[in-house]
Design a protein around this motif. Structure first.
Motif, PDB file in Angstrom:
ATOM      1  N   SER A  43      62.378  46.318  31.054  1.00 45.52           N
ATOM      2  CA  SER A  43      61.655  45.732  29.676  1.00 45.52           C
ATOM      3  C   SER A  43      61.538  44.402  30.236  1.00 45.52           C
ATOM      4  CB  SER A  43      62.370  45.870  28.750  1.00 45.52           C
ATOM      5  OG  SER A  43      63.259  44.698  28.828  1.00 45.52           O
ATOM      6  N   GLY A  44      60.694  43.691  29.255  1.00 50.45           N
ATOM      7  CA  GLY A  44      60.639  41.644  30.362  1.00 50.45           C
ATOM      8  C   GLY A  44      59.671  42.187  30.776  1.00 50.45           C
ATOM      9  N   LEU A  45      58.666  41.422  31.571  1.00 47.59           N
ATOM     10  CA  LEU A  45      57.017  40.991  31.929  1.00 47.59           C
ATOM     11  C   LEU A  45      57.679  40.590  33.823  1.00 47.59           C
ATOM     12  CD1 LEU A  45      56.083  37.361  30.019  1.00 47.59           C
ATOM     13  CD2 LEU A  45      55.812  40.008  29.827  1.00 47.59           C
ATOM     14  N   LYS A  46      56.890  41.680  34.206  1.00 49.18           N
ATOM     15  CA  LYS A  46      55.860  41.383  35.946  1.00 49.18           C
ATOM     16  C   LYS A  46      55.071  40.329  36.176  1.00 49.18           C
ATOM     17  CE  LYS A  46      55.874  44.746  39.972  1.00 49.18           C
ATOM     18  NZ  LYS A  46      56.925  44.472  40.161  1.00 49.18           N
ATOM     19  N   LYS A  47      56.235  39.560  36.744  1.00 45.14           N
ATOM     20  CA  LYS A  47      54.808  38.321  37.319  1.00 45.14           C
ATOM     21  C   LYS A  47      53.821  39.487  38.820  1.00 45.14           C
ATOM     22  CE  LYS A  47      54.685  33.946  39.903  1.00 45.14           C
ATOM     23  NZ  LYS A  47      55.504  32.371  39.829  1.00 45.14           N
ATOM     24  N   ILE A  48      52.433  38.977  38.775  1.00 45.41           N
ATOM     25  CA  ILE A  48      51.580  39.730  40.438  1.00 45.41           C
ATOM     26  C   ILE A  48      51.081  38.685  40.082  1.00 45.41           C
ATOM     27  CG2 ILE A  48      52.279  42.513  39.244  1.00 45.41           C
ATOM     28  CD1 ILE A  48      50.261  42.398  38.202  1.00 45.41           C
ATOM     29  N   VAL A  49      50.444  38.526  41.509  1.00 43.37           N
ATOM     30  CA  VAL A  49      49.798  38.125  42.181  1.00 43.37           C
ATOM     31  C   VAL A  49      48.194  39.119  42.459  1.00 43.37           C
ATOM     32  CG1 VAL A  49      49.104  36.445  44.313  1.00 43.37           C
ATOM     33  CG2 VAL A  49      51.003  36.262  42.782  1.00 43.37           C
ATOM     34  N   VAL A  50      47.436  39.122  42.006  1.00 39.68           N
ATOM     35  CA  VAL A  50      46.209  39.929  42.117  1.00 39.68           C
ATOM     36  C   VAL A  50      44.740  38.682  43.387  1.00 39.68           C
ATOM     37  CG1 VAL A  50      46.577  41.354  39.846  1.00 39.68           C
ATOM     38  CG2 VAL A  50      45.286  38.939  39.788  1.00 39.68           C
ATOM     39  N   ARG A  51      43.847  39.618  43.997  1.00 42.83           N
ATOM     40  CA  ARG A  51      42.750  39.227  44.520  1.00 42.83           C
ATOM     41  C   ARG A  51      41.415  39.650  43.494  1.00 42.83           C
ATOM     42  NH1 ARG A  51      43.659  41.085  48.622  1.00 42.83           N
ATOM     43  NH2 ARG A  51      42.442  43.287  48.291  1.00 42.83           N
ATOM     44  N   HIS A  52      40.712  38.581  43.304  1.00 41.86           N
ATOM     45  CA  HIS A  52      39.880  38.467  43.205  1.00 41.86           C
ATOM     46  C   HIS A  52      38.260  39.659  43.449  1.00 41.86           C
ATOM     47  CE1 HIS A  52      36.264  38.307  40.348  1.00 41.86           C
ATOM     48  NE2 HIS A  52      36.049  37.859  39.280  1.00 41.86           N
ATOM     49  N   GLY A  53      37.522  40.751  42.493  1.00 40.26           N
ATOM     50  CA  GLY A  53      37.102  41.296  44.414  1.00 40.26           C
ATOM     51  C   GLY A  53      35.940  41.276  44.402  1.00 40.26           C
ATOM     52  N   VAL A  54      35.176  40.176  43.931  1.00 40.37           N
ATOM     53  CA  VAL A  54      33.945  39.295  44.183  1.00 40.37           C
ATOM     54  C   VAL A  54      34.653  38.347  44.709  1.00 40.37           C
ATOM     55  CG1 VAL A  54      31.637  38.529  43.196  1.00 40.37           C
ATOM     56  CG2 VAL A  54      32.983  40.636  41.804  1.00 40.37           C
ATOM     57  N   SER A  55      35.538  36.893  43.378  1.00 36.27           N
ATOM     58  CA  SER A  55      35.204  35.931  44.815  1.00 36.27           C
ATOM     59  C   SER A  55      35.979  36.043  46.336  1.00 36.27           C
ATOM     60  CB  SER A  55      35.639  34.401  43.834  1.00 36.27           C
ATOM     61  OG  SER A  55      37.442  35.475  43.137  1.00 36.27           O
ATOM     62  N   GLY A  56      37.177  37.029  45.837  1.00 35.96           N
ATOM     63  CA  GLY A  56      38.244  36.715  46.861  1.00 35.96           C
ATOM     64  C   GLY A  56      39.897  36.194  46.188  1.00 35.96           C
ATOM     65  N   GLN A  57      39.374  35.027  45.713  1.00 38.24           N
ATOM     66  CA  GLN A  57      40.034  34.258  45.219  1.00 38.24           C
ATOM     67  C   GLN A  57      41.650  34.960  44.391  1.00 38.24           C
ATOM     68  OE1 GLN A  57      40.234  30.969  45.376  1.00 38.24           O
ATOM     69  NE2 GLN A  57      38.395  31.553  46.679  1.00 38.24           N
ATOM     70  N   PHE A 109      37.013  35.636  34.363  1.00 40.07           N
ATOM     71  CA  PHE A 109      36.047  34.789  34.684  1.00 40.07           C
ATOM     72  C   PHE A 109      36.125  33.863  34.934  1.00 40.07           C
ATOM     73  CE2 PHE A 109      35.133  37.940  30.304  1.00 40.07           C
ATOM     74  CZ  PHE A 109      33.886  38.111  31.197  1.00 40.07           C
ATOM     75  N   ARG A 110      37.633  32.666  34.267  1.00 43.96           N
ATOM     76  CA  ARG A 110      37.426  31.704  34.882  1.00 43.96           C
ATOM     77  C   ARG A 110      37.887  31.731  36.779  1.00 43.96           C
ATOM     78  NH1 ARG A 110      39.383  26.737  33.256  1.00 43.96           N
ATOM     79  NH2 ARG A 110      39.384  25.904  34.886  1.00 43.96           N
ATOM     80  N   THR A 111      37.995  32.969  37.424  1.00 49.40           N
ATOM     81  CA  THR A 111      39.175  33.752  39.257  1.00 49.40           C
ATOM     82  C   THR A 111      37.203  33.269  39.640  1.00 49.40           C
ATOM     83  OG1 THR A 111      41.417  34.019  38.395  1.00 49.40           O
ATOM     84  CG2 THR A 111      39.900  34.571  40.938  1.00 49.40           C
ATOM     85  N   LEU A 112      36.500  33.828  39.232  1.00 50.70           N
ATOM     86  CA  LEU A 112      35.300  33.653  39.568  1.00 50.70           C
ATOM     87  C   LEU A 112      33.998  32.428  39.229  1.00 50.70           C
ATOM     88  CD1 LEU A 112      32.655  35.890  41.078  1.00 50.70           C
ATOM     89  CD2 LEU A 112      32.243  36.457  37.966  1.00 50.70           C
ATOM     90  N   ILE A 113      34.487  32.253  38.208  1.00 52.03           N
ATOM     91  CA  ILE A 113      33.694  30.858  37.676  1.00 52.03           C
ATOM     92  C   ILE A 113      34.711  30.114  37.452  1.00 52.03           C
ATOM     93  CG2 ILE A 113      31.528  30.147  36.748  1.00 52.03           C
ATOM     94  CD1 ILE A 113      30.816  32.980  35.792  1.00 52.03           C
ATOM     95  N   PRO A 114      35.309  29.042  37.998  1.00 50.64           N
ATOM     96  CA  PRO A 114      36.411  27.430  38.174  1.00 50.64           C
ATOM     97  C   PRO A 114      36.088  26.511  36.701  1.00 50.64           C
ATOM     98  CG  PRO A 114      35.831  27.893  40.228  1.00 50.64           C
ATOM     99  CD  PRO A 114      34.749  29.038  39.557  1.00 50.64           C
TER     100      PRO A 114
END
Length: 249
Positions: A43-57, A109-114
């Protein structure tokens, strides 16, 4: 579970793992989380790092790994399938996120449009703390309204079930839900006025069956919307919703 169902089940999970690889997650990430929740009762939370498919950020997200998989499904749709991408949204500087869930869309949205300013609306109390965590974890100071949007301001019953992505106002009549919590409701015009937006560049709407009622109540706010991205649920149709929008096209 018979063999046919087992094969279908396995294909779905393999597809999920493959889709998540597209946003930078190792193939085994989803399967380990699934095992933790289904086999070892994690249970609990899982922390993940994801990469934006458009901006690459990259962005940091916290999700609930199970057992109903609803956060994974939302993540897959928005980040891997790019459900909300349209080339024109790059010019948007104000975004109203109706049905923000745990903030996965707002972070996308913010990762695409900071430089965009984001306002989130989310009625399900189970999602709010996690939405704040995901926004803050990515340096996003979005305002969150703890309410549902409706054609009236007041109170209403929100139907909830295990899947935290399917909470829906009883007014919508979308799901046969048995458990409800009382939530605040507000009209969109009132929200826009409170945040001081004469216009909103992008309105994203995924509000589990209230889309038709909201658009029908749009006489004093639809003209203030530049662009709209909307999820269409089974209690309406694209044709019906288009008819409500056509007078302002």
């Amino acid at each position: 579970m018979d063999v046919r169902q087992l094969v279908k089940h396995a294909r779905w999970h393999i597809g999920m793992g493959n889709d998540l690889r597209r946003i930078g997650l190792p193939w085994h990430t989803f399967f380990r989380a699934y095992a933790d929740t289904r086999v070892r009762k994690g249970s609990g939370l899982k922390k993940i790092v994801v990469r934006h498919g458009v901006s690459g950020q990259e962005a940091i997200l916290h999700i609930r790994p199970g057992p109903d998989l609803s956060d994974w499904i939302v993540l897959r749709g928005i980040w891997a399938h790019q459900d909300y991408f349209h080339p024109l949204i790059r010019s948007c500087r104000t975004i109203l996120d109706l049905g923000a869930n745990i903030g996965i869309g707002a972070v996308w949205f913010r990762t695409l449009i900071p430089e965009a300013e984001v306002v989130c609306i989310e009625p399900d109390p189970r999602n709010l703390a996690l939405a704040r965590l995901n926004l803050a974890g990515n340096g996003i100071s979005a305002k969150i309204f703890e309410c549902a949007v409706a054609p009236y301001s007041g109170r209403s019953r929100l139907g909830i079930e295990t899947d935290t992505g399917r909470s829906s106002l009883a007014d919508a009549g979308l799901y046969a839900q048995e458990h409800f919590v009382e939530v605040k409701t507000r009209r969109i015009a009132e929200i826009l006025d409170e945040v001081g937006w004469a216009r909103v560049d992008l309105l994203k709407m995924d509000i589990e069956g209230m889309e038709r009622d909201i658009l029908a109540d749009g006489s004093d706010w639809l003209d203030r919307v530049g662009m709209m991205l909307m999820e269409v649920h089974q209690n309406t149709s694209p044709e019906e919703l288009s008819a409500l929008l056509r007078p302002r096209a």
